[in-house]
Design a protein around this motif. Structure first.
Motif, PDB file in Angstrom:
ATOM      1  N   ASP A   1     -19.095 -14.675  25.388  1.00 25.83           N
ATOM      2  CA  ASP A   1     -20.311 -15.316  25.867  1.00 25.83           C
ATOM      3  C   ASP A   1     -20.488 -16.617  25.088  1.00 25.83           C
ATOM      4  O   ASP A   1     -20.691 -16.594  23.876  1.00 25.83           O
ATOM      5  CB  ASP A   1     -21.497 -14.371  25.636  1.00 25.83           C
ATOM      6  N   VAL A   2     -20.392 -17.747  25.782  1.00 24.72           N
ATOM      7  CA  VAL A   2     -20.476 -19.044  25.109  1.00 24.72           C
ATOM      8  C   VAL A   2     -21.856 -19.258  24.473  1.00 24.72           C
ATOM      9  O   VAL A   2     -21.970 -19.853  23.397  1.00 24.72           O
ATOM     10  CB  VAL A   2     -20.101 -20.198  26.076  1.00 24.72           C
TER      11      VAL A   2
ATOM     12  N   ARG B   1     -10.906 -20.658  22.214  1.00 21.63           N
ATOM     13  CA  ARG B   1     -12.220 -21.298  22.224  1.00 21.63           C
ATOM     14  C   ARG B   1     -12.018 -22.813  22.310  1.00 21.63           C
ATOM     15  O   ARG B   1     -11.011 -23.348  21.847  1.00 21.63           O
ATOM     16  CB  ARG B   1     -13.002 -21.007  20.930  1.00 21.63           C
TER      17      ARG B   1
ATOM     18  N   GLY C   1     -16.521 -23.523  25.565  1.00 23.83           N
ATOM     19  CA  GLY C   1     -15.754 -22.644  26.429  1.00 23.83           C
ATOM     20  C   GLY C   1     -14.939 -21.650  25.630  1.00 23.83           C
ATOM     21  O   GLY C   1     -14.816 -21.757  24.409  1.00 23.83           O
ATOM     22  N   GLY C   2     -14.385 -20.676  26.328  1.00 20.87           N
ATOM     23  CA  GLY C   2     -13.547 -19.689  25.671  1.00 20.87           C
ATOM     24  C   GLY C   2     -13.293 -18.502  26.563  1.00 20.87           C
ATOM     25  O   GLY C   2     -13.888 -18.382  27.647  1.00 20.87           O
TER      26      GLY C   2
ATOM     27  N   ALA D   1     -21.832 -17.429  21.227  1.00 19.34           N
ATOM     28  CA  ALA D   1     -21.035 -18.180  20.250  1.00 19.34           C
ATOM     29  C   ALA D   1     -21.866 -19.317  19.660  1.00 19.34           C
ATOM     30  O   ALA D   1     -21.859 -19.545  18.447  1.00 19.34           O
ATOM     31  CB  ALA D   1     -19.765 -18.725  20.895  1.00 19.34           C
ATOM     32  N   ASN D   2     -22.604 -20.022  20.507  1.00 18.83           N
ATOM     33  CA  ASN D   2     -23.411 -21.141  20.012  1.00 18.83           C
ATOM     34  C   ASN D   2     -24.608 -20.680  19.196  1.00 18.83           C
ATOM     35  O   ASN D   2     -25.067 -21.390  18.303  1.00 18.83           O
ATOM     36  CB  ASN D   2     -23.845 -22.040  21.170  1.00 18.83           C
TER      37      ASN D   2
ATOM     38  N   CYS E   1     -19.633 -24.849  20.751  1.00 24.48           N
ATOM     39  CA  CYS E   1     -18.625 -24.195  21.589  1.00 24.48           C
ATOM     40  C   CYS E   1     -18.905 -24.539  23.044  1.00 24.48           C
ATOM     41  O   CYS E   1     -20.035 -24.391  23.514  1.00 24.48           O
ATOM     42  CB  CYS E   1     -18.671 -22.679  21.375  1.00 24.48           C
TER      43      CYS E   1
END
Length: 196
Positions: free
Chosen positions: A183-184, A34, A135-136, A187-188, A133
């Motif tokens: 899924d960014v 991440r 990216g990842g 995550a956010n 976040c």
């Protein structure tokens, strides 16, 4: 005096300067990583929550940060690690000093070690007060799967319908598990200030 509550993370002033952090779980394939922007003012307690939720962990296990010879963690009733400094009074900037990397360990049983690299200092157009976040790749391993070796065995068993543990692990995980899922935006969503 009679009740104990979990630590709270008091909001810090928003900052227009942020560290761009690259976080990778060690020894896991496919590689789980991440990338976060965190305010330079972020405390280690809030950074723990950022890495925890942003990676996809559920929480509930002991953690620590390792900066060279210094170990930081949450001071919790019943847990006495004398060499661990209370993370609540320390910011990332203070713990880093001149370092550009550190380790975040989650769940001492499974021993999930996260290599964290400070990629750069970023000047933002608008201030932030919590981690974001940006990216990842790949799904966070399931909790209590047995660390990196257990996760490898878990993926092998799930991929092979003839494996003796296939059905048991499928039931344990609740059906299916996609190791490539990330899924960014999700995550956010987990990182919205309300969770802190």
């Amino acid at each position: 005096m009679g009740t104990t509550s979990s630590p709270t993370h008091s909001p810090l002033p928003a900052s227009v300067q942020a560290y761009q952090l690259y976080v990778e779980i060690e020894d896991v394939r496919p590689k789980v990583w991440r990338r976060f922007l965190v305010p330079t003012t972020i405390g280690l307690g809030l950074l723990h929550v950022t890495i925890l939720w942003g990676t996809g962990w559920q929480g509930g296990h002991v953690h620590e940060f390792v900066f060279g010879d210094d170990h930081y963690g949450a001071k919790e009733p019943g847990l006495d690690f004398p060499e661990v400094i209370d993370e609540e009074s320390v910011t990332l900037r203070e713990a880093l000093g001149t370092r550009k990397a550190f380790v975040y360990v989650y769940d001492f049983g499974d021993n999930w070690r996260h290599k964290v690299k400070v990629e750069k200092l970023v000047e933002l157009d608008a201030p932030i007060s919590h981690g974001v976040c940006i990216g990842g790749e790949n799904a966070c391993p399931p909790e209590d799967v047995g660390g990196a070796p257990g996760y490898e065995e878990f993926l092998e068993a799930l991929a092979d319908p003839d494996h003796s543990e296939h059905q048991h692990l499928k039931d344990w995980i609740g059906g299916s598990f996609n190791p490539a899922a990330f899924d960014v935006a999700e995550a956010n969503q987990r990182l919205t200030p309300e969770v802190f």
